[in-house]
Enzyme design. Structure first.
Site, mmCIF file in Angstrom:
data_model
loop_
_atom_site.group_PDB
_atom_site.id
_atom_site.type_symbol
_atom_site.label_atom_id
_atom_site.label_comp_id
_atom_site.label_asym_id
_atom_site.label_seq_id
_atom_site.Cartn_x
_atom_site.Cartn_y
_atom_site.Cartn_z
ATOM 1 C CE LYS A 187 46.372 67.902 -32.854
ATOM 2 N NZ LYS A 187 47.386 67.482 -31.180
ATOM 3 C CB THR A 227 48.716 62.466 -30.262
ATOM 4 O OG1 THR A 227 49.732 62.410 -30.329
ATOM 5 C CG2 THR A 227 48.171 60.807 -30.199
ATOM 6 C CB SER A 228 50.244 64.940 -34.636
ATOM 7 O OG SER A 228 49.461 66.048 -34.808
ATOM 8 C CG ASP A 253 54.341 63.650 -28.594
ATOM 9 O OD1 ASP A 253 55.325 63.182 -27.876
ATOM 10 O OD2 ASP A 253 53.314 63.635 -29.211
ATOM 11 C CG ASP A 284 53.169 71.615 -26.671
ATOM 12 O OD1 ASP A 284 54.383 71.737 -27.665
ATOM 13 O OD2 ASP A 284 52.444 70.604 -27.252
ATOM 14 C CG ASP A 292 49.447 67.970 -28.673
ATOM 15 O OD1 ASP A 292 48.785 67.036 -29.155
ATOM 16 O OD2 ASP A 292 50.541 68.338 -27.775
#
Length: 215
Positions: A138, A106-107, A15, A163, A13
């Protein structure tokens, strides 16, 4: 470490896992919440680890175009990278990995991801999966499965670094092992997964079969 297992690839991931963008993200989302009459204190904890369009759609605000609002949020986030920094040791750790055996999942949209990575000094991998690459973000595992597919490995042979709860659940559902990164957490994480605070002191070892593991 997870039983000292070896893996075909590591999936990260972005961030909160490789870089800390909380200050910038919360500045922008606070303004958005205030504009729309959303309670800031209860809203901000929900923004992490998911796509902006999903965050907005969850609010069920009448007359709000989630797609248009998400695009505006992205423009603001691209402009504001003040305080975006790498998680300690992340860049050096990534540079020690075989280029064909890691990816970022990543989102964030691609443009925002690259902007934040550049601000934090995070190297760009050969494979990136962003919010534009999947229909469902996600905790849907599609993003991690797609990253594994692009690396030509099975997701069950990967270690996911995450995270946020949504990302952890996505990693689990993909069949991968999960490592929780706690650098940006203000409270202890309750999880059965192994944890690291940051990447300082970590190295990678490759065996004769080309599998990698954290040393």
């Amino acid at each position: 470490m997870p039983d000292h297992r070896s893996y075909r690839a590591f999936l990260f991931d972005m961030d909160g896992t490789l870089l800390n963008s909380i200050a910038a993200a919360e500045r922008i989302w606070t303004r958005w919440a205030l504009r729309h009459g959303v309670d800031v204190a209860t809203f901000l904890p929900t923004i992490h680890g998911v796509r902006a369009i999903d965050t907005i759609a969850r609010q069920h605000l009448p007359g709000v175009d989630a797609q248009a609002e998400a695009e505006q949020i992205t423009r603001e986030e691209i402009e504001d990278v003040e305080g975006v920094v790498q998680v300690a040791g992340a860049a050096a750790f990534l540079k020690g990995l075989p280029p064909s055996q890691w990816a970022i999942v990543t989102s964030a949209p691609m443009a925002l991801a690259l902007r934040r990575m550049d601000a934090a000094g995070i190297p760009r991998p050969l494979v990136m999966v962003t919010s534009e690459d999947v229909n469902d973000g996600k905790p849907n595992p599609a993003c991690y499965r797609l990253a594994a597919e692009r690396l030509q490995v099975a997701s069950q042979e990967c270690l996911v670094f995450e995270d946020a709860d949504a990302g952890i659940r996505a990693g689990e559902a993909s069949g991968a092992d999960v490592m929780v990164v706690t650098a940006t957490h203000t409270h202890p994480v309750v999880t059965h997964h192994p944890q690291i605070k940051d990447y300082l002191g970590l190295a990678v070892e490759m065996n004769e079969a080309g599998l990698i593991r954290i040393q």
